[in-house]
Write a protein that holds these residues in place. Structure first.
Motif, PDB file in Angstrom:
ATOM      1  N   THR A  31     -10.973  38.093  83.632  1.00 46.30           N
ATOM      2  CA  THR A  31     -10.518  36.709  83.803  1.00 46.30           C
ATOM      3  C   THR A  31      -8.999  36.634  83.823  1.00 46.30           C
ATOM      4  N   GLN A  37     -28.456  35.938  79.850  1.00 45.54           N
ATOM      5  CA  GLN A  37     -29.024  35.026  78.858  1.00 45.54           C
ATOM      6  C   GLN A  37     -29.107  35.667  77.460  1.00 45.54           C
ATOM      7  N   LYS A  91     -22.824  36.132  71.209  1.00 48.12           N
ATOM      8  CA  LYS A  91     -22.122  34.841  71.270  1.00 48.12           C
ATOM      9  C   LYS A  91     -20.720  34.958  71.856  1.00 48.12           C
ATOM     10  N   ALA A 134     -20.978  35.790  75.536  1.00 49.19           N
ATOM     11  CA  ALA A 134     -21.469  34.634  76.294  1.00 49.19           C
ATOM     12  C   ALA A 134     -20.344  33.613  76.502  1.00 49.19           C
ATOM     13  N   HIS A 135     -19.524  33.430  75.469  1.00 47.98           N
ATOM     14  CA  HIS A 135     -18.391  32.514  75.597  1.00 47.98           C
ATOM     15  C   HIS A 135     -17.389  33.053  76.626  1.00 47.98           C
ATOM     16  N   TRP A 165     -18.101  34.821  79.202  1.00 43.15           N
ATOM     17  CA  TRP A 165     -18.666  34.609  80.542  1.00 43.15           C
ATOM     18  C   TRP A 165     -18.468  33.154  80.991  1.00 43.15           C
ATOM     19  N   LYS A 166     -18.625  32.211  80.082  1.00 41.21           N
ATOM     20  CA  LYS A 166     -18.399  30.803  80.442  1.00 41.21           C
ATOM     21  C   LYS A 166     -16.949  30.578  80.856  1.00 41.21           C
ATOM     22  N   ARG A 167     -16.034  31.188  80.120  1.00 40.19           N
ATOM     23  CA  ARG A 167     -14.619  31.060  80.475  1.00 40.19           C
ATOM     24  C   ARG A 167     -14.332  31.714  81.828  1.00 40.19           C
ATOM     25  N   GLN A 171     -16.450  32.025  84.338  1.00 43.62           N
ATOM     26  CA  GLN A 171     -16.979  31.134  85.373  1.00 43.62           C
ATOM     27  C   GLN A 171     -16.032  29.953  85.620  1.00 43.62           C
ATOM     28  N   ALA A 172     -15.534  29.374  84.536  1.00 49.97           N
ATOM     29  CA  ALA A 172     -14.632  28.225  84.670  1.00 49.97           C
ATOM     30  C   ALA A 172     -13.349  28.600  85.410  1.00 49.97           C
TER      31      ALA A 172
END
Length: 514
Positions: free
Chosen positions: A74, A98, A102, A105-106, A108-110, A112-113
């Motif tokens: 990122t 999935q 934790k 997973a966080h 990965w969300k960042r 994607q954003a």
């Protein structure tokens, strides 16, 4: 963040200690902050190591090591956009999105954003790769897609930066999760960024080949100093180790070494005199004031002086064992001793306060219960005994297999020390130096040029000289560790100065690298 070199002695922490420190540090920080620091550190080092790379592959695994890789990807993606460099960042992730932990997973969300997407397959070509497949928690050999990507990384000629540890390498031991892979050596330049702590496995067994150049970032964790190390990376001795030479001195104040070994041809048709001669020459060049050489010869001595080192004082075995020479010297026994050396071991074990046992002396002790009992008795006299086995000799002392020894070199060396009450130097890549009741040391110097006949004999002689010198204000363990370091240091400078891979034991024994 800093690059490691062989000058500093560093604390090493295994998996359990690292996990404990990780939990304590994370508890003091906001959620996900520790992984954010790790990812930024990886990205920063990537840019420093490969400023001109345009095609970067970030290989992420299913755990938090993969999460570190996602954060790094990122950062690189955002830097590319902000700078207009147009970097191609290919990010792969092996595993189920999935089921990510934790923190991962966080991450990965960042990602994607920030507009980062995952690729289904590694790129066909790349200039630089980040190995974030597996970290210190891996316990099983890789399979399927994970194994395929690991294989791609190992065979890549482009530079690869491993996150924390190279994937598939056991952080505590340096052994590979899949023993069948130990014959593989990475194809291109390799770097490892060890995070939070330095791991022992990076510096011994297969660790040095797979880790390559090691960098370290403690991620600003102030509690690291509070966690006792599991081992130490032994760097160059400090200036206090070698005191200045006094003008008013003489050779008798610089210690005496007696080397006994070197079975002659007459004994059983196998001549190994050269091994003992190498050890004696090495002791002389390492600074011993007097060096006595006693060759095991069945008839009248065929060698009465050494034309290369005429300073060596030759003694018959009977003359060496008479008088008080054994008591006042550091005795080095076993180098090229053959089967005949067993006859001399009882006297040496019972009389020599300073004793270095190498090669055939170790084999004789491993096969003889009476000699084992004499070795055990030495610890009760507070005498210094150093053993210098290679892995096969260590296996014989432990009644184990070479594979068992190499599976955990630190534990094997420590077992020998505790079992026999000795300082053990388990030779090999990242030689392990252990003593009863203390954390083992891993030597930071040395390279593959030492893999030639006789270099172990040279090491025994250097250890003998280090123990014999009365001027060093140091423990026996520190003296031994310094000799092991210097042995490897000469080889490192040989490669640097000569640019050649072959280093003979005769050249090593001179103590010079020019």
């Amino acid at each position: 963040m800093r690059r490691l070199d062989s000058k500093r002695t560093e604390p090493l922490h295994g998996t359990a200690a690292t996990r404990s420190l990780e939990r304590a540090t994370a508890a003091e920080l906001p959620p996900h902050a520790l992984m954010a620091r790790a990812g930024l550190s990886i990205a920063s080092l990537t840019r420093a190591l490969a400023p001109h790379a345009r095609r970067i592959w970030v290989a992420c695994g299913p755990g938090n090591n993969g999460g570190d890789g996602l954060v790094a990807a990122t950062w690189l993606h955002q830097h590319s956009q902000a700078s207009g460099l147009g970097l191609s960042i290919t990010t792969t992730l092996v595993g189920d999105l999935q089921r990510l932990p934790k923190d991962a997973a966080h991450a990965w969300k960042r990602a994607q954003a920030a507009g980062l997407s995952l690729s289904k397959a590694p790129p066909d070509t790349f200039d630089f790769a980040i190995d974030a497949l597996l970290g210190i928690g891996a316990t099983r050999p890789m399979e399927g897609e994970l194994s395929e990507q690991w294989d791609r990384l190992v065979h890549a000629t482009a530079p690869v930066l491993s996150v924390d540890v190279p994937s598939g390498l056991k952080a505590d031991t340096g052994a590979l999760l899949d023993p069948s892979s130990k014959s593989q050596v990475p194809a291109g330049p390799r770097f490892t960024l060890s995070l939070l702590t330095l791991k022992p496995g990076l510096f011994t067994a297969q660790g040095r080949d797979f880790a390559g150049e090691v960098w370290f970032d403690d991620l600003a964790a102030p509690m690291a100093a509070m966690v006792p190390p599991d081992a130490w990376l032994q760097g160059q001795p400090g200036p206090d180790f070698e005191p200045a030479l006094k003008h008013a001195t003489h050779k008798g104040k610089h210690g005496e070494v007696l080397v006994l070994g070197g079975q002659s041809m007459e004994t059983d048709g196998i001549g190994m005199s050269g091994a003992a001669i190498l050890a004696a020459r090495a002791a002389l060049h390492a600074g011993a004031g007097r060096v006595y050489l006693s060759l095991i010869q069945a008839t009248a001595p065929s060698l009465t002086w050494d034309p290369v080192c005429p300073e060596l004082m030759l003694r018959s075995t009977s003359a060496a064992l008479s008088g008080d020479l054994v008591e006042r010297s550091t005795v080095v026994c076993g180098c090229g001793g053959g089967r005949a050396v067993a006859d001399f071991l009882p006297a040496l074990l019972e009389r020599a306060p300073m004793l270095v046992l190498d090669a055939d002396a170790l084999n004789a002790i491993a096969d003889n219960q009476a000699l084992q009992q004499l070795l055990e008795q030495r610890r009760h006299r507070a005498w210094t005994t150093v053993v210098t086995p290679h892995p096969l000799e260590a296996a014989r002392l432990l009644a184990a297999t070479t594979e068992t020894v190499m599976t955990d070199r630190l534990a094997s060396a420590q077992s020998i020390s505790e079992r026999w009450g000795v300082i053990c130097v388990l030779k090999g890549s990242g030689s392990v130096i252990s003593a009863p009741g203390v954390a083992p040391l891993i030597n930071a110097s040395g390279n593959g040029s030492l893999a030639t006949a006789g270099t172990g004999d040279v090491l025994a002689g250097m250890i003998g000289a280090a123990l014999a010198s009365p001027g060093k204000q140091a423990t026996a363990l520190r003296c031994v560790a310094a000799a092991v370091f210097q042995h490897g240091h000469i080889a490192d400078h040989w490669i640097k100065n000569q640019g050649r891979r072959h280093l003979s034991a005769s050249q090593l024994a001179t103590g010079r690298s020019d």
